[in-house]
Write an enzyme that holds these catalytic residues in place. Structure first.
Site, PDB file in Angstrom:
ATOM      1  N   GLY A  39      -5.423   4.043  -6.705  1.00 42.42           N
ATOM      2  CA  GLY A  39      -5.841   4.411  -5.356  1.00 42.42           C
ATOM      3  C   GLY A  39      -6.558   5.740  -5.272  1.00 42.42           C
ATOM      4  O   GLY A  39      -7.160   6.052  -4.249  1.00 42.42           O
TER       5      GLY A  39
ATOM      6  N   SER B  80     -12.343   4.894  -1.557  1.00 40.87           N
ATOM      7  CA  SER B  80     -13.360   5.225  -0.559  1.00 40.87           C
ATOM      8  C   SER B  80     -14.708   5.535  -1.186  1.00 40.87           C
ATOM      9  O   SER B  80     -15.756   5.121  -0.678  1.00 40.87           O
ATOM     10  CB  SER B  80     -12.894   6.442   0.256  1.00 40.87           C
ATOM     11  OG  SER B  80     -12.778   7.578  -0.594  1.00 40.87           O
TER      12      SER B  80
ATOM     13  N   ILE C 130      -8.996   0.587  -5.846  1.00 39.81           N
ATOM     14  CA  ILE C 130      -9.436   0.476  -4.449  1.00 39.81           C
ATOM     15  C   ILE C 130      -9.712   1.897  -3.976  1.00 39.81           C
ATOM     16  O   ILE C 130      -8.801   2.746  -4.043  1.00 39.81           O
ATOM     17  CB  ILE C 130      -8.337  -0.158  -3.565  1.00 39.81           C
ATOM     18  CG1 ILE C 130      -7.991  -1.575  -4.050  1.00 39.81           C
ATOM     19  CG2 ILE C 130      -8.777  -0.171  -2.093  1.00 39.81           C
ATOM     20  CD1 ILE C 130      -6.749  -2.174  -3.401  1.00 39.81           C
TER      21      ILE C 130
ATOM     22  N   LYS D 238      -1.037  -1.197  -4.291  1.00 35.28           N
ATOM     23  CA  LYS D 238      -2.143  -0.230  -4.317  1.00 35.28           C
ATOM     24  C   LYS D 238      -1.482   1.127  -4.437  1.00 35.28           C
ATOM     25  O   LYS D 238      -0.787   1.591  -3.515  1.00 35.28           O
ATOM     26  CB  LYS D 238      -2.960  -0.314  -3.031  1.00 35.28           C
ATOM     27  CG  LYS D 238      -4.029   0.746  -2.950  1.00 35.28           C
ATOM     28  CD  LYS D 238      -5.112   0.297  -1.988  1.00 35.28           C
ATOM     29  CE  LYS D 238      -5.180   1.162  -0.751  1.00 35.28           C
ATOM     30  NZ  LYS D 238      -5.499   2.563  -1.031  1.00 35.28           N
TER      31      LYS D 238
ATOM     32  N   TYR E 283       0.869  -1.184   0.000  1.00 33.00           N
ATOM     33  CA  TYR E 283       0.000   0.000   0.000  1.00 33.00           C
ATOM     34  C   TYR E 283       0.907   1.235   0.000  1.00 33.00           C
ATOM     35  O   TYR E 283       1.482   1.591   1.017  1.00 33.00           O
ATOM     36  CB  TYR E 283      -0.911  -0.038   1.223  1.00 33.00           C
ATOM     37  CG  TYR E 283      -1.875   1.127   1.396  1.00 33.00           C
ATOM     38  CD1 TYR E 283      -2.059   2.105   0.421  1.00 33.00           C
ATOM     39  CD2 TYR E 283      -2.626   1.242   2.559  1.00 33.00           C
ATOM     40  CE1 TYR E 283      -2.942   3.151   0.600  1.00 33.00           C
ATOM     41  CE2 TYR E 283      -3.526   2.291   2.750  1.00 33.00           C
ATOM     42  CZ  TYR E 283      -3.680   3.245   1.766  1.00 33.00           C
ATOM     43  OH  TYR E 283      -4.556   4.290   1.947  1.00 33.00           O
TER      44      TYR E 283
HETATM   45  C1  LIG Z   1      -6.553   8.807   1.637  1.00 32.44           C
HETATM   46  C2  LIG Z   1      -7.704   8.127   1.016  1.00 32.44           C
HETATM   47  O1  LIG Z   1      -8.772   8.134   1.576  1.00 32.44           O
HETATM   48  N1  LIG Z   1      -7.519   7.581  -0.171  1.00 32.44           N
HETATM   49  C3  LIG Z   1      -8.549   6.740  -0.778  1.00 32.44           C
HETATM   50  C4  LIG Z   1      -9.130   7.337  -2.024  1.00 32.44           C
HETATM   51  O2  LIG Z   1     -10.213   6.523  -2.384  1.00 32.44           O
HETATM   52  C5  LIG Z   1      -9.597   8.771  -1.769  1.00 32.44           C
HETATM   53  O3  LIG Z   1     -10.396   8.833  -0.609  1.00 32.44           O
HETATM   54  C6  LIG Z   1     -10.411   9.295  -2.942  1.00 32.44           C
HETATM   55  O4  LIG Z   1      -9.696   9.131  -4.123  1.00 32.44           O
HETATM   56  C7  LIG Z   1     -10.746  10.788  -2.729  1.00 32.44           C
HETATM   57  O5  LIG Z   1      -9.574  11.565  -2.780  1.00 32.44           O
HETATM   58  C8  LIG Z   1      -7.977   5.386  -1.021  1.00 32.44           C
HETATM   59  O6  LIG Z   1      -6.784   5.424  -1.750  1.00 32.44           O
HETATM   60  C9  LIG Z   1      -7.680   4.838   0.375  1.00 32.44           C
HETATM   61  C10 LIG Z   1      -7.909   3.469   0.505  1.00 32.44           C
HETATM   62  O7  LIG Z   1      -8.070   2.761  -0.447  1.00 32.44           O
HETATM   63  C11 LIG Z   1      -7.903   2.970   1.881  1.00 32.44           C
HETATM   64  O8  LIG Z   1      -8.884   3.183   2.560  1.00 32.44           O
HETATM   65  O9  LIG Z   1      -6.920   2.391   2.304  1.00 32.44           O
END
Ligand SMILES: CC(=O)N[C@@H]([C@@H](O)[C@H](O)[C@H](O)CO)[C@@H](O)CC(=O)C(=O)O
Length: 293
Positions: free
Chosen positions: A190, A209, A207, A166, A138
């Site tokens: 990511g 949020s 992957i 990731k 990660y």
């Molecule tokens: C820091 C963070 O939350 N990064 C998210 C992204 O999905 C991010 O929230 C999204 O791209 C909005 O910036 C993911 O990379 C994090 C993730 O997959 C995780 O929860 O480990």
């Protein structure tokens, strides 16, 4: 070891907490179900940043891993993020989730202290050496400060049990170099707001949020881009990025939880020190939901 295909779209699983910051099991199960039944994710990434993992005790992390496996069963792929600056905890969690039947483990690069690359390499080889499983690195330099080079990724990838990364970075030159140099390793996008360009460069999955609530659009972008339908994919990425901009302006994880609540999911609160919801934040989340869903 699970032989399940690890490719595809994964929600970085949110965790529902009650107002006191305790795990809300019923709400967590609803978030998992929403990801399976409505978002139609290929998998869940459990215990990541989005799961507020780095604010939790070992027992709480284990409980979340158990609940996710119990609710999801074998209906989708499960990756457990076990990384921690406490290497002994990482090994304990890696063993725990492997026994539960998780399809792969992942570990954030160790953070806070300025670890040397040799120390980072030892961290990964120690965790994955303790279990019969597969490891996904990660990499998230903007939060950890650890920014590895192509050759350093190559050194980590020389361990055959380290099967992918990731890649939560906006460095598309490095992404392209990793893709070309290591065609057999898995790469996950990511940053949800950059899914289209990452897919064009050949990532195997993503992957993120925002897929917890916006999984349908994430799927459209991913499939359209893989089919080289770039104009159509860009249209969906534009709407998605309007939504992500609104979410980020209102508070990332809290707003996704509030949007899920609008969709009927008991997504609860964030854990302190993340802030409590303000009336303005709740009102804005309702507007965002009406606008995009
Ligand atoms: C820091 C963070 O939350 N990064 C998210 C992204 O999905 C991010 O929230 C999204 O791209 C909005 O910036 C993911 O990379 C994090 C993730 O997959 C995780 O929860 O480990």
């Amino acid at each position: 070891m699970s032989q399940r295909d690890l490719k595809g779209l994964f929600s970085a699983l949110l965790v529902s907490f009650d107002e006191q910051g305790n795990i809300n099991e019923k709400g967590l199960r609803q978030i998992i179900r929403y990801n399976i039944d409505v978002n139609h994710m290929d998998g869940l990434y459990v215990g990541g940043s989005t799961g507020e993992n780095f604010m939790l005790s070992t027992d709480e992390k284990k409980r979340i891993f158990e609940i996710a496996k119990d609710e999801a069963k074998d209906s989708l792929t499960l990756i457990a993020q076990v990384g921690s600056v406490n290497l002994k905890e990482s090994v304990e969690l890696a063993k725990f989730v492997t026994d539960l039947g998780y399809d792969a483990i992942s570990a954030v690069t160790p953070f806070y202290y300025k670890f040397t690359f040799d120390e980072i390499k030892n961290y990964y080889n120690t965790i994955i050496g303790a279990v019969d499983n597969r490891m996904i690195i990660y990499s998230i330099p903007f939060l950890t400060g650890v920014d590895m080079s192509l050759s350093q990724f190559g050194e980590l990838f020389s361990n055959p049990k380290i099967v992918g990364v990731k890649f939560t970075q906006a460095d598309f030159y490095l992404l392209e170099r990793i893709r070309k140099t290591f065609p057999d390793k898995l790469i996950y996008a990511g940053f949800d707001e950059m899914l289209l360009p990452a897919t064009v460069l050949g990532v195997d999955g993503a992957i993120g949020s925002t897929y917890n609530i916006n999984g349908r659009r994430g799927r459209q972008i991913f499939e359209l881009a893989k089919a080289q339908k770039i104009t159509e994919a860009l249209e969906v990425q534009h709407v998605t990025n309007d939504l992500i901009t609104d979410i980020l302006d209102n508070g990332l994880y809290g707003t996704i939880k509030l949007l899920l609540q609008e969709a009927g999911v008991d997504a609860g609160y964030c854990r302190e020190p993340m802030k409590k919801y303000t009336p303005e934040m709740v009102a804005r989340a309702k507007e965002i939901y009406k606008k995009y869903f």
